[in-house]
Design an enzyme around this catalytic site. Sequence first.
Site, PDB file in Angstrom:
ATOM      1  N   ASP A 179      12.481   0.033   2.147  1.00  0.00           N
ATOM      2  CA  ASP A 179      12.583   0.334   0.712  1.00  0.00           C
ATOM      3  C   ASP A 179      11.218   0.063   0.079  1.00  0.00           C
ATOM      4  OD1 ASP A 179      13.297   0.697  -1.929  1.00  0.00           O
ATOM      5  OD2 ASP A 179      14.567  -1.077  -2.042  1.00  0.00           O
ATOM      6  N   GLU A 212       7.306   0.910  -8.370  1.00  0.00           N
ATOM      7  CA  GLU A 212       8.694   1.284  -8.658  1.00  0.00           C
ATOM      8  C   GLU A 212       9.572   0.054  -8.807  1.00  0.00           C
ATOM      9  OE1 GLU A 212      12.902   2.557  -7.634  1.00  0.00           O
ATOM     10  OE2 GLU A 212      11.621   0.993  -6.799  1.00  0.00           O
ATOM     11  N   HIS A 322      16.616  -4.944   0.566  1.00  0.00           N
ATOM     12  CA  HIS A 322      15.852  -6.072   0.000  1.00  0.00           C
ATOM     13  C   HIS A 322      16.011  -7.348   0.823  1.00  0.00           C
ATOM     14  CE1 HIS A 322      14.730  -4.667  -4.324  1.00  0.00           C
ATOM     15  NE2 HIS A 322      14.617  -3.683  -3.430  1.00  0.00           N
TER      16      HIS A 322
END
Length: 356
Positions: A179, A212, A322
């Site tokens: 990610d 982001e 995450h």
Amino acid sequence: MEQMDFDFLQELVETPSPSGFEQPAQRVIRRVLEPVADELHTDVMGNVIARIGGTGEHCPRVMLAGHCDEIGFMIKHIDDNGFLFFAAIGGVDAHLVPGQRVYVHTASGPILGVVGKKPIHMMETKDRETVVKLKSQFIDIGCVDKAEAEKLVAIGDPATFAVGLERLQGDRVISRAFDDKMGAFVVARVLQEVRRRGPAPVDLHVVSTVQEEVGLRGGTTSAYGVNPDIGIAVDVGFATDYPEMDKKEIGEFKIGKGPIIARGPNVNPVLFDLLVATARAENIPYQVMGAPRGTGTDANVIQLSRGGTAAALVSVPLRYMHTPVELLSLDDLESTINLLTALMYRIESVGQFIPN
């Protein structure tokens, strides 16, 4: 996946790029895309933008965006004993941090450290059930005092988990930072494929966006700069094929079953239909996610840039988002690349995306 492509993915995800400190990863992107793109530049935010021109005049301008920043930490304080106190960059789960090895990325290179943890033998029962707040956690780099630590580490230095990409069974791989360096990888590979296949009827802009994780910042500025007619964000999506994930709340998404195509107000309905039609025509597996509001990705800001953009979100299912052990399928990456590449040859005009 070809070995050369796997090596590119591995180098990208293992190169540190916490939000605001993305340029090591962006240098990898620039090196890979420079031989491929008609134009390549980096803007003042740090976004890398590569372009291949299309066939004919007045081609629709398409932007594919994958953000290259990852979650991490920032050094905030060095105490008298040389321990480093830190804050999160992005959405870090405080449960996961104690006992981890980390790299502090300093001006002279990475320094290995560990996030210290009181032994369970020394903890009261109630403390064992309490999450230690990040502001109370610390990194030990082995220094004897503050003076020694300050010779190595500066306030504001970023840090990342000290783990990289490894293979599991079959096509499954794990790493920190899929990610969304996986998304930057995908859009870069689409540009390579368009160059290999020949000109498409679109003016293609591929963007490796920054920041982001701290507010869609690079997506906002790059969308304004590119001013696309069509914009697609490529990000990770929540896989729900493991224990404790609520399919009723999120939907049913499985590793290895293809990219997730979002449907909802953040997505242009004509573009959604074209993505699905392309997947079916190319025999590419896909999954559909109902997204009843903004998606929390670069697709949000792409859609709302200037006078509006025909936006979409294509995600790769990911387990354990995450964390230092994010898990995905290499086949899903290949399917996503194939879908977006094929889409570039099925776009006819800007006007086709005006909803009826």
